[in-house]
Motif scaffolding. Structure first.
Motif, mmCIF file in Angstrom:
data_model
loop_
_atom_site.group_PDB
_atom_site.id
_atom_site.type_symbol
_atom_site.label_atom_id
_atom_site.label_comp_id
_atom_site.label_asym_id
_atom_site.label_seq_id
_atom_site.Cartn_x
_atom_site.Cartn_y
_atom_site.Cartn_z
ATOM 1 N N ALA A 177 -1.792 -4.537 16.508
ATOM 2 C CA ALA A 177 -0.410 -5.014 16.358
ATOM 3 C C ALA A 177 -0.038 -5.041 14.885
ATOM 4 N N LEU A 178 1.187 -4.640 14.585
ATOM 5 C CA LEU A 178 1.730 -4.676 13.232
ATOM 6 C C LEU A 178 2.901 -5.646 13.257
ATOM 7 N N THR A 179 2.765 -6.760 12.523
ATOM 8 C CA THR A 179 3.792 -7.802 12.562
ATOM 9 C C THR A 179 4.271 -8.101 11.153
ATOM 10 N N GLY A 180 5.269 -8.967 11.064
ATOM 11 C CA GLY A 180 5.838 -9.342 9.781
ATOM 12 C C GLY A 180 7.297 -9.701 9.941
ATOM 13 N N GLN A 210 9.974 -5.978 -9.512
ATOM 14 C CA GLN A 210 10.148 -4.979 -8.459
ATOM 15 C C GLN A 210 9.594 -5.503 -7.136
ATOM 16 N N THR A 211 10.192 -5.035 -6.050
ATOM 17 C CA THR A 211 9.790 -5.466 -4.706
ATOM 18 C C THR A 211 8.846 -4.428 -4.103
ATOM 19 N N TYR A 212 7.747 -4.909 -3.539
ATOM 20 C CA TYR A 212 6.765 -4.035 -2.909
ATOM 21 C C TYR A 212 6.466 -4.545 -1.500
ATOM 22 N N SER A 213 6.077 -3.624 -0.637
ATOM 23 C CA SER A 213 5.554 -4.003 0.677
ATOM 24 C C SER A 213 4.034 -4.068 0.585
ATOM 25 N N ARG A 214 3.494 -5.132 1.178
ATOM 26 C CA ARG A 214 2.048 -5.335 1.133
ATOM 27 C C ARG A 214 1.550 -5.517 2.549
ATOM 28 N N LEU A 215 0.403 -4.939 2.867
ATOM 29 C CA LEU A 215 -0.161 -5.040 4.208
ATOM 30 C C LEU A 215 -1.479 -5.794 4.156
ATOM 31 N N VAL A 216 -1.609 -6.784 5.052
ATOM 32 C CA VAL A 216 -2.802 -7.622 5.082
ATOM 33 C C VAL A 216 -3.506 -7.439 6.421
ATOM 34 N N ASP A 217 -4.802 -7.183 6.357
ATOM 35 C CA ASP A 217 -5.631 -7.098 7.559
ATOM 36 C C ASP A 217 -6.043 -8.523 7.910
ATOM 37 N N LEU A 218 -5.537 -9.054 9.027
ATOM 38 C CA LEU A 218 -5.711 -10.460 9.363
ATOM 39 C C LEU A 218 -7.045 -10.739 10.058
ATOM 40 N N ASP A 219 -7.726 -11.768 9.583
ATOM 41 C CA ASP A 219 -8.891 -12.259 10.315
ATOM 42 C C ASP A 219 -8.407 -13.269 11.341
ATOM 43 N N GLN A 220 -9.329 -13.992 11.969
ATOM 44 C CA GLN A 220 -8.932 -14.909 13.042
ATOM 45 C C GLN A 220 -8.000 -15.989 12.549
ATOM 46 N N ASP A 221 -8.341 -16.612 11.410
ATOM 47 C CA ASP A 221 -7.471 -17.658 10.871
ATOM 48 C C ASP A 221 -6.116 -17.080 10.484
ATOM 49 N N GLY A 222 -6.142 -15.889 9.899
ATOM 50 C CA GLY A 222 -4.882 -15.257 9.511
ATOM 51 C C GLY A 222 -4.017 -14.944 10.717
ATOM 52 N N LEU A 256 8.798 1.381 -0.502
ATOM 53 C CA LEU A 256 8.439 0.151 -1.225
ATOM 54 C C LEU A 256 6.945 0.016 -1.466
ATOM 55 N N VAL A 257 6.189 1.039 -1.109
ATOM 56 C CA VAL A 257 4.728 0.981 -1.245
ATOM 57 C C VAL A 257 4.308 1.748 -2.487
ATOM 58 N N ASP A 258 3.541 1.060 -3.391
ATOM 59 C CA ASP A 258 3.015 1.789 -4.546
ATOM 60 C C ASP A 258 1.733 2.509 -4.175
ATOM 61 N N ARG A 259 0.798 1.776 -3.568
ATOM 62 C CA ARG A 259 -0.418 2.422 -3.081
ATOM 63 C C ARG A 259 -0.988 1.612 -1.941
ATOM 64 N N LEU A 260 -1.379 2.312 -0.870
ATOM 65 C CA LEU A 260 -1.899 1.644 0.310
ATOM 66 C C LEU A 260 -2.925 2.556 0.974
ATOM 67 N N GLU A 261 -4.060 1.965 1.310
ATOM 68 C CA GLU A 261 -5.103 2.702 2.015
ATOM 69 C C GLU A 261 -5.515 1.890 3.228
ATOM 70 N N LYS A 276 -0.479 -7.581 9.056
ATOM 71 C CA LYS A 276 0.780 -8.236 8.709
ATOM 72 C C LYS A 276 1.383 -7.540 7.500
ATOM 73 N N VAL A 277 2.682 -7.241 7.582
ATOM 74 C CA VAL A 277 3.405 -6.642 6.467
ATOM 75 C C VAL A 277 4.268 -7.708 5.823
ATOM 76 N N ALA A 278 4.206 -7.799 4.506
ATOM 77 C CA ALA A 278 5.005 -8.792 3.781
ATOM 78 C C ALA A 278 5.537 -8.176 2.506
ATOM 79 N N LYS A 279 6.590 -8.791 1.968
ATOM 80 C CA LYS A 279 7.146 -8.342 0.692
ATOM 81 C C LYS A 279 6.614 -9.218 -0.428
ATOM 82 N N GLU A 280 6.442 -8.604 -1.586
ATOM 83 C CA GLU A 280 6.070 -9.370 -2.761
ATOM 84 C C GLU A 280 6.784 -8.789 -3.974
#
Length: 551
Positions: free
Chosen positions: A26-29, A511-523, A12-17, A502-506
């Motif tokens: 930790a990897l959550t979602g 089309q459905t993709y998986s998106r990864l977010v690097d969380l700061d403190q608030d996140g 489900l990933v088009d491009r991720l670096e 955090k991994v989330a779908k969008e």
């Protein structure tokens, strides 16, 4: 350690670096968001089997790459040298490309590599503990492998296995020899006669073709002499030999060339022919002197050929194969001689058993020391994981006869509380207890290994509350000496991480993709609040999340 991961058109990933960090991450979602995709990509890069299903729908290929930072004493460098692969200046680049047909290509530092090489290399780079790792610990072979890996005994264990196989082969040879003495004696007698006959024939490699050539020459010696004599008379020894006639023509044409130079070239051609004719005459003369009618030698050759053909018909081989048949027969006869000697076979078995016992004793001694240390460590961890008074012990159950795995069976035993006796892990541990014990074993065993990156995929399933917080602290402690990544659903575990993704779908363009977010403190506060409270996040859950994070 793992420094960077690049993923393109994978599931489900088009491009991720991704840029990885040290410590505990930790990897959550939410469930189904695609957290496992990251681990699947790493598994492929470390040599797992590829298939077409990993290619994103509508794409030609999936392209994965990982960059690793290597310590100065890393075993990767010597391994690369042994595989004729180039070593990088300050790191290692691994790439895997999987096309839509399921075919894959692998590269190490830009050079083509095999999946086997990726798997071997992966053992130095990362250790992935999957969701079913706890269940695997119920199997005796998994328990033995974990103990040997923890103690660094893999090479010695393989050597013991090799020596065991040699002992089994020596024992089987002795037993078969005892059971088949009559048959072996008959075969030995037959081979002895065969070897005697072949040695008596004394037929050497490469003899057959010259033998037939000489036979053919002697058989047709009269015809050869007659034909050579006729040719010799025509060329140089007759009343009007061709050589003399040609020479006279040459002289005459050179004379005429004085009047017409065009004849000079023709005269030169005939002159060369005259020279050749003269040489042919001499050669014919030498051949005539060499060829003799020798009926006695011809009779010898006839007999030799007859003897050879008789043996070839008997053993159903070609003449050229006779020397090889003799060598095979001698080798088999030597083997039968040994097999027919009980004392020799018994001595070979004794030597093989002594070698096995020596290495197996070393393995047993080192296993015992490692088992004691690991048992103490896991028992201490159980006290922290709501199993006060529980005990863990690795039992080494002696096997007098031995096996390919040594002189003992390995059995993990546990007592969940002080009032219970130690019993096999597979028979007493409940699901929650197995999760806690299994996680303790994996964390403690991993801490002693040299692999720089440890990945845990939802291995904290079945625990919660204060126990989950303790597990998180243990992973954080492990992160101080290793790079640790943990896929988790537990907020208490995620809150202990040094960093969090955090991994989330969008949905984009249908089309459905998986998106990864690097969380700061608030996140991180928002994500851990979601993990605590579900859909409806309140200020109370945010406050609880901030408290877990210590902010």
């Amino acid at each position: 350690m793992l420094r960077r991961l690049l993923i393109s058109d994978f599931v489900l990933v088009d491009r991720l670096e991704l840029d990885f960090r040290t410590g505990f991450g930790a990897l959550t979602g939410e469930t189904g968001a695609g957290k496992s995709i990251l681990l699947d990509a790493l598994s492929l890069l470390l040599g797992e089997r590829a298939d077409a299903g990993v290619v994103r729908t509508g794409c030609d290929k999936a392209d994965l790459a990982a960059e690793f930072e290597l310590a100065t004493d890393s075993p990767v460098g010597p391994w690369l040298t042994s595989q004729d692969l180039e070593a990088g200046d300050d790191g290692l680049l691994v790439r895997r490309v999987v096309d839509s047909g399921g075919r894959s290509r692998a590269y190490i530092n830009g050079m083509p590599a095999t999946a086997t090489q990726l798997r071997e290399l992966g053992e130095f780079l990362a250790d992935i503990h999957g969701q079913h790792a706890h269940q695997a610990l119920l199997r005796p072979d998994a328990q033995r492998t974990l103990l040997d890996d923890h103690a660094g005994l893999g090479v010695l264990a393989k050597e013991v296995g090799r020596l065991w196989r040699e002992l089994v082969a020596a024992r089987k040879a002795r037993e078969e020899a005892q059971q088949q003495q009559a048959g072996l004696a008959r075969e030995q007698e037959m081979l002895s006669f065969q070897v005697q006959e072949l040695e008596g024939l004394n037929f050497g490699a490469g003899e057959w073709e010259p033998l037939n050539q000489e036979h053919a020459r002697l058989t047709h010696a009269a015809s050869l002499l007659e034909g050579v004599g006729t040719a010799l008379e025509a060329v140089s020894e007759g009343d009007q030999p061709l050589a003399a006639q040609t020479e006279r023509l040459v002289v005459r044409l050179f004379e005429l060339a004085e009047f017409d130079p065009a004849l000079k070239d023709i005269a030169e051609l005939l002159s060369e022919a005259s020279i050749r004719m003269d040489e042919a005459g001499h050669a014919l003369k030498r051949y005539q002197d060499r060829v003799d009618l020798d009926p006695e030698r011809l009779a010898q050759l006839d007999q030799r050929i007859a003897d050879v053909m008789q043996v070839t018909r008997k053993y159903r081989v070609q003449p050229e194969d006779l020397p090889g048949l003799l060598a095979e027969s001698l080798a088999r006869l030597d083997s039968l001689t040994a097999m027919g000697d009980p004392a020799l076979l018994a001595e070979r078995e004794r030597v093989a058993e002594a070698a096995f016992r020596k290495s197996a004793d070393q393995l047993s001694s080192k296993r015992a020391a490692a088992a004691k240390k690991l048992s103490v460590g896991v028992t201490e961890a159980m006290q922290e994981l709501a199993m006060a008074g529980g005990r863990f012990e690795i039992a080494l159950q002696a096997e007098e006869e031995g096996s390919a795995h040594g002189l003992e069976k390995i059995e993990f035993q546990v007592a969940a509380n002080p009032s219970q006796p130690l019993r096999p892990l597979a028979k007493v541990a409940s699901g929650g207890e197995l999760s806690r014990i299994g996680l303790s074993i994996q964390v403690i065993a991993s801490a002693s290994q040299a692999v720089p990156t440890l990945i845990f995929d939802e291995v904290d399933v079945g625990i919660g509350g204060s126990v989950a917080e303790i597990v998180g602290r243990r992973l954080r402690e492990l992160g101080s000496i290793r790079q640790v990544l943990c896929v988790t659903h537990l907020p208490q575990v995620a809150a202990q991480a040094n960093w969090q993704w955090k991994v989330a779908k969008e949905n984009r363009d249908g089309q459905t993709y998986s998106r990864l977010v690097d969380l700061d403190q608030d996140g991180r506060i928002e994500e851990i609040a979601r993990m605590l409270g579900g859909v409806n996040i309140t200020e109370t859950t945010r406050s609880h999340a901030a408290e877990l994070l210590g902010v």
